[in-house]
Design a protein around this motif. Structure first.
Motif, PDB file in Angstrom:
ATOM      1  N   MET A 228     -10.124   2.522  -2.811  1.00 44.52           N
ATOM      2  CA  MET A 228     -10.045   2.223  -1.384  1.00 44.52           C
ATOM      3  C   MET A 228     -11.247   2.722  -0.629  1.00 44.52           C
ATOM      4  N   ARG A 229     -11.921   3.676  -1.207  1.00 44.66           N
ATOM      5  CA  ARG A 229     -13.160   4.093  -0.558  1.00 44.66           C
ATOM      6  C   ARG A 229     -14.271   3.215  -1.116  1.00 44.66           C
ATOM      7  N   PRO A 230     -15.209   2.845  -0.261  1.00 44.12           N
ATOM      8  CA  PRO A 230     -16.291   1.975  -0.727  1.00 44.12           C
ATOM      9  C   PRO A 230     -17.069   2.631  -1.866  1.00 44.12           C
TER      10      PRO A 230
ATOM     11  N   VAL B  61      -7.447  18.978  -5.891  1.00 41.34           N
ATOM     12  CA  VAL B  61      -8.817  19.459  -6.023  1.00 41.34           C
ATOM     13  C   VAL B  61      -9.647  18.351  -6.665  1.00 41.34           C
ATOM     14  N   TYR B  62     -10.744  17.986  -6.022  1.00 44.93           N
ATOM     15  CA  TYR B  62     -11.673  17.033  -6.636  1.00 44.93           C
ATOM     16  C   TYR B  62     -12.763  17.813  -7.327  1.00 44.93           C
ATOM     17  N   ASP B  63     -12.871  17.588  -8.602  1.00 43.51           N
ATOM     18  CA  ASP B  63     -13.890  18.307  -9.364  1.00 43.51           C
ATOM     19  C   ASP B  63     -15.173  17.491  -9.353  1.00 43.51           C
ATOM     20  N   MET B  64     -16.150  17.965  -8.634  1.00 41.78           N
ATOM     21  CA  MET B  64     -17.386  17.189  -8.497  1.00 41.78           C
ATOM     22  C   MET B  64     -18.479  17.764  -9.387  1.00 41.78           C
ATOM     23  N   GLY B  65     -18.084  18.371 -10.465  1.00 41.57           N
ATOM     24  CA  GLY B  65     -19.089  18.971 -11.334  1.00 41.57           C
ATOM     25  C   GLY B  65     -19.450  20.359 -10.845  1.00 41.57           C
TER      26      GLY B  65
ATOM     27  N   HIS C  49     -11.564  21.115  -2.326  1.00 42.23           N
ATOM     28  CA  HIS C  49     -10.117  21.319  -2.166  1.00 42.23           C
ATOM     29  C   HIS C  49      -9.635  20.450  -1.013  1.00 42.23           C
ATOM     30  N   ALA C  50      -9.107  19.286  -1.346  1.00 43.88           N
ATOM     31  CA  ALA C  50      -8.669  18.363  -0.301  1.00 43.88           C
ATOM     32  C   ALA C  50      -7.318  18.801   0.266  1.00 43.88           C
ATOM     33  N   LEU C  51      -6.447  19.282  -0.593  1.00 42.03           N
ATOM     34  CA  LEU C  51      -5.160  19.817  -0.133  1.00 42.03           C
ATOM     35  C   LEU C  51      -4.992  21.192  -0.789  1.00 42.03           C
TER      36      LEU C  51
ATOM     37  N   PRO D 281      -8.668  16.598  11.704  1.00 42.83           N
ATOM     38  CA  PRO D 281     -10.086  16.225  11.701  1.00 42.83           C
ATOM     39  C   PRO D 281     -10.464  15.519  10.403  1.00 42.83           C
ATOM     40  N   SER D 282     -11.588  14.900  10.460  1.00 44.24           N
ATOM     41  CA  SER D 282     -12.086  14.182   9.290  1.00 44.24           C
ATOM     42  C   SER D 282     -12.259  15.153   8.123  1.00 44.24           C
ATOM     43  N   GLY D 283     -11.803  14.724   6.985  1.00 40.52           N
ATOM     44  CA  GLY D 283     -11.945  15.566   5.794  1.00 40.52           C
ATOM     45  C   GLY D 283     -10.837  16.578   5.647  1.00 40.52           C
ATOM     46  N   SER D 284      -9.829  16.515   6.516  1.00 48.35           N
ATOM     47  CA  SER D 284      -8.776  17.534   6.448  1.00 48.35           C
ATOM     48  C   SER D 284      -7.750  17.221   5.360  1.00 48.35           C
ATOM     49  N   GLY D 285      -7.811  16.036   4.771  1.00 50.75           N
ATOM     50  CA  GLY D 285      -6.914  15.741   3.651  1.00 50.75           C
ATOM     51  C   GLY D 285      -5.806  14.760   3.977  1.00 50.75           C
ATOM     52  N   LYS D 286      -5.900  14.079   5.108  1.00 52.08           N
ATOM     53  CA  LYS D 286      -4.835  13.166   5.524  1.00 52.08           C
ATOM     54  C   LYS D 286      -4.672  12.016   4.522  1.00 52.08           C
ATOM     55  N   SER D 287      -5.756  11.342   4.255  1.00 54.25           N
ATOM     56  CA  SER D 287      -5.679  10.199   3.334  1.00 54.25           C
ATOM     57  C   SER D 287      -5.212  10.650   1.963  1.00 54.25           C
ATOM     58  N   THR D 288      -5.705  11.791   1.537  1.00 49.09           N
ATOM     59  CA  THR D 288      -5.306  12.309   0.231  1.00 49.09           C
ATOM     60  C   THR D 288      -3.797  12.490   0.183  1.00 49.09           C
ATOM     61  N   LEU D 289      -3.243  13.093   1.223  1.00 50.21           N
ATOM     62  CA  LEU D 289      -1.801  13.324   1.282  1.00 50.21           C
ATOM     63  C   LEU D 289      -1.045  11.997   1.244  1.00 50.21           C
TER      64      LEU D 289
ATOM     65  N   ASP E 226      -2.732   4.189   6.988  1.00 46.41           N
ATOM     66  CA  ASP E 226      -3.914   5.055   7.065  1.00 46.41           C
ATOM     67  C   ASP E 226      -4.844   4.522   8.145  1.00 46.41           C
ATOM     68  N   GLU E 227      -4.839   5.181   9.273  1.00 43.92           N
ATOM     69  CA  GLU E 227      -5.675   4.768  10.407  1.00 43.92           C
ATOM     70  C   GLU E 227      -5.600   3.278  10.677  1.00 43.92           C
ATOM     71  N   PRO E 228      -4.437   2.794  10.995  1.00 43.41           N
ATOM     72  CA  PRO E 228      -4.282   1.342  11.184  1.00 43.41           C
ATOM     73  C   PRO E 228      -5.060   0.831  12.382  1.00 43.41           C
TER      74      PRO E 228
ATOM     75  N   THR F 197      -3.860   9.116  12.015  1.00 47.60           N
ATOM     76  CA  THR F 197      -4.771   8.719  13.089  1.00 47.60           C
ATOM     77  C   THR F 197      -5.642   9.892  13.482  1.00 47.60           C
ATOM     78  N   HIS F 198      -6.758   9.527  14.085  1.00 45.19           N
ATOM     79  CA  HIS F 198      -7.640  10.539  14.668  1.00 45.19           C
ATOM     80  C   HIS F 198      -7.282  10.799  16.105  1.00 45.19           C
ATOM     81  N   ASN F 199      -6.533   9.849  16.677  1.00 42.73           N
ATOM     82  CA  ASN F 199      -6.322   9.890  18.115  1.00 42.73           C
ATOM     83  C   ASN F 199      -5.042  10.625  18.476  1.00 42.73           C
TER      84      ASN F 199
HETATM   85  N1  ATP Z   1     -12.487  10.722  -4.760  1.00 39.87           N
HETATM   86  C1  ATP Z   1     -12.943  11.839  -4.179  1.00 39.87           C
HETATM   87  N2  ATP Z   1     -13.868  12.550  -4.815  1.00 39.87           N
HETATM   88  C2  ATP Z   1     -14.333  13.693  -4.259  1.00 39.87           C
HETATM   89  N3  ATP Z   1     -13.952  14.183  -3.091  1.00 39.87           N
HETATM   90  C3  ATP Z   1     -13.040  13.477  -2.397  1.00 39.87           C
HETATM   91  C4  ATP Z   1     -12.489  12.279  -2.907  1.00 39.87           C
HETATM   92  N4  ATP Z   1     -11.589  11.796  -2.034  1.00 39.87           N
HETATM   93  C5  ATP Z   1     -11.598  12.685  -0.996  1.00 39.87           C
HETATM   94  N5  ATP Z   1     -12.467  13.685  -1.222  1.00 39.87           N
HETATM   95  C6  ATP Z   1     -12.730  14.818  -0.380  1.00 39.87           C
HETATM   96  O1  ATP Z   1     -11.487  15.400  -0.054  1.00 39.87           O
HETATM   97  C7  ATP Z   1     -11.475  15.819   1.286  1.00 39.87           C
HETATM   98  C8  ATP Z   1     -10.320  15.158   1.995  1.00 39.87           C
HETATM   99  O2  ATP Z   1     -10.514  13.791   2.056  1.00 39.87           O
HETATM  100  P1  ATP Z   1      -9.557  12.798   2.834  1.00 39.87           P
HETATM  101  O3  ATP Z   1     -10.055  11.411   2.539  1.00 39.87           O
HETATM  102  O4  ATP Z   1      -8.176  13.090   2.487  1.00 39.87           O
HETATM  103  O5  ATP Z   1      -9.857  13.188   4.346  1.00 39.87           O
HETATM  104  P2  ATP Z   1      -9.280  12.526   5.669  1.00 39.87           P
HETATM  105  O6  ATP Z   1      -8.542  13.585   6.332  1.00 39.87           O
HETATM  106  O7  ATP Z   1      -8.581  11.275   5.358  1.00 39.87           O
HETATM  107  O8  ATP Z   1     -10.628  12.219   6.432  1.00 39.87           O
HETATM  108  P3  ATP Z   1     -10.997  10.964   7.350  1.00 39.87           P
HETATM  109  O9  ATP Z   1     -10.322  11.226   8.653  1.00 39.87           O
HETATM  110  O10 ATP Z   1     -12.441  11.047   7.476  1.00 39.87           O
HETATM  111  O11 ATP Z   1     -10.496   9.772   6.667  1.00 39.87           O
HETATM  112  C9  ATP Z   1     -12.800  15.409   1.849  1.00 39.87           C
HETATM  113  O12 ATP Z   1     -13.623  16.558   1.888  1.00 39.87           O
HETATM  114  C10 ATP Z   1     -13.355  14.397   0.900  1.00 39.87           C
HETATM  115  O13 ATP Z   1     -14.743  14.489   0.855  1.00 39.87           O
END
Ligand code: ATP
Ligand code: MG
Lengths: 787, 241
Positions: free
Chosen positions: A393-395, B20-24, B29-31, B49-57, B171-173, B204-206
């Motif tokens: 879902m992410r580009p 946790v996303y392992d980026m090497g 730590h997303a959540l 806020p952006s990056g707080s883990g909403k989409s991940t959850l 997710d942010e419709p 949402t962000h709003n």
């Molecule tokens: N596939 C991935 N690989 C590495 N890191 C990721 C991945 N997906 C998300 N992240 C990281 O996890 C954290 C949470 O991401 P998430 O997409 O859940 O944020 P968000 O709250 O939805 O942000 P936004 O409001 O910008 O959509 C971010 O720091 C993001 O960079």
């Protein structure tokens, strides 16, 4: 229809250009596969049916003369089923309104009225009546070549006497499906005819009443041909036996087998190349499609489509393209197959040809193509299957470019920004670039294969007729004659130069290997017939010892300096050890050579000759022919002109068709590869290119960035293609190294140039087609849509 | 019909949810241990806020992703212990997703985009009916490229609700929409939640949008920082941002 399938069809329609280009490559592969295999199977089936129904013999042998009583002894050899004795003779023919020399072979039909072996297929009329002595049946090819019909007559010089013969039947024989005159390079239906007469009149004319000079026989299943042949040779030795041979060595059968082998080869190499390229193109296209549809894949998976569903969806799309290609290939293959069979039927005289498309061949084509495609795209499809939905879902992350070699070497200032972009793009996908290069290279290679055969045949003719055998006419005598025969011919009006030769049939033996051929005794310092070394320089003829064709020396495993055992199969049949003194290069047949006087000595004979090579003034041609026909001892005359013309007549059309088909095939590959790469490049980079346009780059500049890449790939590919082509031709030539002929690996510079040109042209055409897309790049739309 | 909030009827429960996303070289730590519940029929807004883990959850709740640690219980199923096949089935029959970027299939019409989902569902609506709910019954045969952003998002909502899902995850419709269009989309979501009783989570962000929720959760740096229940739910028309 399921909605997902509807998506599939629309996606296909959207990428139809690419899909068609790929399908065309598959069409080419499947078509060559179907064409060669269906023709091969049809010919094999026809051959087998003809052989069986008309009782083609298993073992053949000629001899000088044996009493008919010997027949019973032959039949007693264990393993022998049926035996037929025959009288077979070489004659000169005289056909009204045709002044060229015509040679013929006359075979006897038993007095019972029909042969039991090598039976004749009656096309028209009837077989000969044994109570009438002037009836004859002809092969269809010969009759057609001269427009001879039932009731027409022709003259044969039978044992020195001119005899009028009436045609009562037109026939075909399993023994002469491929009808090659002795010493000829190609079937020449005008100058060489085969006919049958009743045994009695033929026997009487040749002093063979109650005698025979040829035997054919069949074997019981499971018997050992080698054993039968040994016993037969022992039995016939006192009667001048020339050595029995199996069906495998029968000339017509040999040629058929060789051609079948080539068809089989064609049925493998070409389809492998085409399907390989198609698999690669499919992979590239599928990879691109799947990466542009990442988000769609994510959505589908999020809504509960399983990984397998998604994988199958893309697999289906690929298979649809393949099946379109296969169906097209089937059509084209059958069309080409019928055409090819017709060409073969010009050389092969079968009573019928059952062209049929075997279901097995079709199945094989489908399975092989689908497997190639599935295997080729497995990587791309696996990506779609494994793509985690959350990630999809992410580009896609931006492509990771690196500094290119040019930049690491610090040479960037020598290149413009667009050129650097090309280099970077090429370097980023080394495997893809490499495979594109390979695809284009193969197009170039296939192109060369088409022209190779033409080059090789022209070269062989040049060597054979310009350098080695430079006589205009070759006259052979019925029997070895004293040297006076030479002077008689030399004195004919119009004859400029004459050279005598002696030919002796012999079995050559070295260790446990042996080969039956003839030893030709030729004049030292001859100007007409010359022997050539590997550099095509005339060889100085040593006064003693034997010279072998290189291929023959290889077959016997003998080297210059070794002692060769020569078992002469004529006259008193001396057996001698003769040293091999040199090797010669020859492309047709496997002969051994000696100086004529040395051969005469070996034979314990005086100044005997078998025939004469002549060079003559063309203006006296017909006078010479007439004089020769009147000379009783002359068994046959061959004119070089006819041999060459006939060779090109018979192969010319075939070669033209092959070159044409190959050009088309190579074109589809070149086009398929270049067009596909270009379309994908456009799709991958239209945003980038549109941005450049917005920044003020001209159309020409962005076209350069995109098409320059393809141009670079094409230019890199061509040299590789020429090398691969050479290899491919070498491989094909290696299959054409037989004792009948050896096709040399000869490629004219014009062939290289031609192949490169066709590839460049195909690349340019696809480039132009893609450029139209670039010119219509909708800047706003491109920039608005997200990747 | 469903009652709007029923603490006895938990649809989702997460316990120490960690991703946790392992980026090497670095680990993201997303959540970092989220404990939360979602109740049947409620509409929850997730802020952060952006990056707080909403989409991940949301992705984990929707069975699109699996956590590194912790548990997600959907009714009586432990999603964290489900096989890939069970997760697919879960998504197929229970979850409706609305993506920030619509993720419509461009080669299918609005109606077909919905049909592609209803074809594999158990007791779906007719695609036309689903589109009527979001007010698009006159756009059935339009391709996504022929629709405005808001219309595309409404097709996405129709697609998500057409299977009659138990949960609707958005997710942010409205992320890519102006506020007027955004309100139309939110109305569609609200109508589904109200009329069909679908448990709904909206990211949402709003902060303004939060007023339409039964409950608001605030994520921050991978943790559930704050949550509260709205005393007064507002209708989307009353929102602005
Ligand atoms: N596939 C991935 N690989 C590495 N890191 C990721 C991945 N997906 C998300 N992240 C990281 O996890 C954290 C949470 O991401 P998430 O997409 O859940 O944020 P968000 O709250 O939805 O942000 P936004 O409001 O910008 O959509 C971010 O720091 C993001 O960079
Ligand atoms: Mg997000």
């Amino acid at each position: 229809m399921k909605t997902l399938d509807r998506k599939l069809l629309r996606d296909l329609w959207h990428m139809r250009g690419q899909a068609i280009a790929i399908a065309l490559v598959i069409v080419s592969g499947v078509a060559t596969f179907i064409m060669s295999l269906s023709t091969l199977h049809s010919l094999q089936l026809t051959q087998a049916t003809f052989y069986q129904d008309y009782r083609f013999a298993d073992v053949f042998v000629s001899l000088k003369r044996a009493p008919e009583a010997l027949r019973a002894r032959i039949a007693e050899i264990p393993g022998v089923d049926k035996v037929e004795t025959r009288v077979v003779t070489q004659v000169n023919l005289d056909i009204e309104g045709f002044s060229d020399p015509v040679r013929g072979q006359v075979l006897s039909i038993p007095d019972e009225g029909e042969s039991i072996l090598n039976r004749l297929y009656l096309r028209q009329g009837r077989l000969v009546d044994s109570t009438r002595d002037r009836e004859v049946v002809l092969t269809e090819a010969f009759a057609q070549a001269h427009g001879l019909k039932l009731g027409d007559s022709l003259h044969a010089i039978i044992n020195g006497r001119r005899k009028a013969l009436t045609i009562v039947g037109i026939v075909l024989s399993p023994e002469y499906i491929y009808q090659l005159g002795p010493g000829d390079l190609s079937p020449d239906f005008k100058h060489y005819g085969i006919m049958w007469m009743a045994r009695k009149p033929l026997g009487t004319a040749y002093d063979m009443e109650d005698a025979f000079n040829d035997v054919v026989l069949t074997l019981f299943a499971g018997s050992q041909p080698e054993d039968v042949i040994d016993r037969l040779d022992d039995l016939l030795e006192p009667y001048g036996g020339l050595g029995a041979y199996e069906r495998e060595d029968q000339i017509s059968h040999r040629y058929l087998s060789e051609d079948f082998k080539q068809l089989g080869q064609m049925a493998t190499i070409f389809p492998i190349i085409f399907l390989g390229v198609a698999a690669f193109l499919l992979n590239v296209a599928a990879t691109r499609l799947i990466s542009t549809q990442r988000e769609q894949i994510a959505a589908l998976k999020a809504f509960g489509y399983s990984n397998l569903d998604v994988g199958l969806h893309y697999q289906k799309l690929i298979i649809v393209v393949v099946l379109v290609g296969v169906v097209g290939g089937l059509g084209v293959g059958v069309w080409l197959g019928t055409g090819l069979s017709e060409i073969y039927m010009q050389f092969y005289r079968f009573p019928f040809l059952k062209y049929e498309l075997q279901p097995g061949v079709v199945m094989a084509a489908v399975v092989v193509s689908v497997l190639a495609a599935v295997f080729g795209t497995s990587n791309a499809v696996r990506k779609a299957i494994l793509l985690p939905p959350a990630e999809a879902m992410r580009p896609e992350p931006p492509a990771g470019y690196r500094q290119t070699l040019i930049e690491r070497l610090g040479l960037q200032r020598m290149f413009s920004q667009p050129t650097r972009m090309i280099a970077r793009h090429l370097e980023r996908r080394p495997v893809k670039s490499l495979l594109s290069v390979a695809g284009i290279a193969f197009a170039c290679a296939i192109m060369m294969v088409g022209r190779f055969q033409e080059d090789a045949i022209e070269y062989m003719v040049d060597v054979q007729f310009e350098l080695a055998q430079r006589q205009d006419l070759t006259v052979t005598f019925v029997e070895p004659t004293s040297g006076r025969g030479l002077y008689e011919l030399q004195s004919l009006q119009g004859v400029e130069h004459a050279e005598a030769f002696r030919v002796v049939p012999a079995r050559l033996r070295f260790g446990h290997r042996s080969y039956r051929t003839s030893i030709q005794g030729i004049e030292p310092d001859g100007v007409l017939q010359r022997l050539l070394d590997a550099e095509l320089k005339p060889i100085e003829l040593p006064p003693a010892g034997v010279i072998l064709t290189k291929h023959l020396s290889k077959m016997l495993g003998i080297r210059p300096g070794d002692l060769l055992t020569v078992e002469v199969l004529e006259g008193r049949r001396p057996v001698r050890e003769v040293p091999v003194v040199a090797l010669v290069k020859e492309y047709v047949g496997l002969s051994a050579y000696m100086e004529r006087s040395a051969l005469n000595r070996l034979m314990h004979e005086g100044n005997a000759i078998s025939g004469v090579h002549l060079s003559a003034d063309i203006r006296y041609e017909s006078e010479i022919y007439t004089a020769l026909k009147k000379t009783p001892r002359v068994a046959g005359t061959v004119a070089r002109e006819n041999a060459i013309r006939n060779l090109f007549d018979s192969f010319g059309d075939t070669l033209l068709i092959f070159t044409f088909v190959n050009t088309l095939l190579a074109g589809t590959i070149a086009f398929g590869v270049v067009y596909n790469s270009a379309r994908i490049a456009v799709s991958e980079r239209s945003r980038e290119l549109a941005s450049l346009r917005v920044l003020g780059f001209t159309r020409a500049e962005i076209s350069y960035i995109l098409l320059g890449e393809l141009g670079a790939l094409t230019l890199v590919a061509i040299p590789f293609g020429l090398v691969i082509g050479l290899g491919l031709c070498a491989y094909i030539a290696s299959g054409l190294q037989t004792d009948l002929y050896r096709v040399p690996l000869i490629l004219e510079p014009s062939t290289y140039a031609f192949a490169a040109t066709v590839v460049l042209l195909s690349a340019c055409i696809s480039g132009l087609m893609v450029r139209r897309h670039l010119d219509h790049l909708d800047l706003v739309a491109v920039l608005k849509t997200k990747e | 019909m469903h009652t709007s909030t029923d603490s006895g009827n938990i649809v989702f429960q997460t316990l120490g949810l960690t991703k946790v996303y392992d980026m090497g070289e670095v680990q993201v730590h997303a959540l970092r241990g989220v404990d939360m519940e979602l109740y049947a029929g409620e509409l929850v807004v997730l802020l952060g806020p952006s990056g707080s883990g909403k989409s991940t959850l949301l992705n984990i709740l929707g069975g699109l992703d699996i956590p590194t640690d912790g548990k997600v219980i959907y009714r009586d199923h432990d999603l964290t212990r489900s096989t890939d096949r069970e997760l697919t089935e879960y998504r197929r029959y229970h979850v409706g997703f609305v993506f920030q970027f619509y993720n419509l299939i461009p080669s299918l019409t609005a109606c077909e985009n919905v049909a592609v989902v209803t074809e594999i569902a158990k007791k779906p609506m007719r695609p036309e009916d689903a589109l009527a709910i979001v007010g698009l019954n006159d756009r059935l045969d339009h391709f996504p490229a022929q629709l405005s952003g808001g219309e595309q998002q409404r097709v996405a909502i129709a697609r998500a609700i057409a299977k009659n899902p138990t949960v609707l995850l958005c997710d942010e419709p409205t992320g890519a929409l102006d506020s007027t269009t955004g309100i139309v989309v939110l109305e569609a979501i609200e109508r589904v939640n109200r009329d069909l009783g679908t448990t709904t989570a909206v990211i949402t962000h709003n902060a303004g949008i939060a007023d339409m929720a039964d409950r608001v959760m605030q994520l921050s740096d991978g943790l559930l920082a704050e949550q509260h229940r709205n005393k007064q739910k507002k209708s989307p028309q009353q929102l602005h941002w």
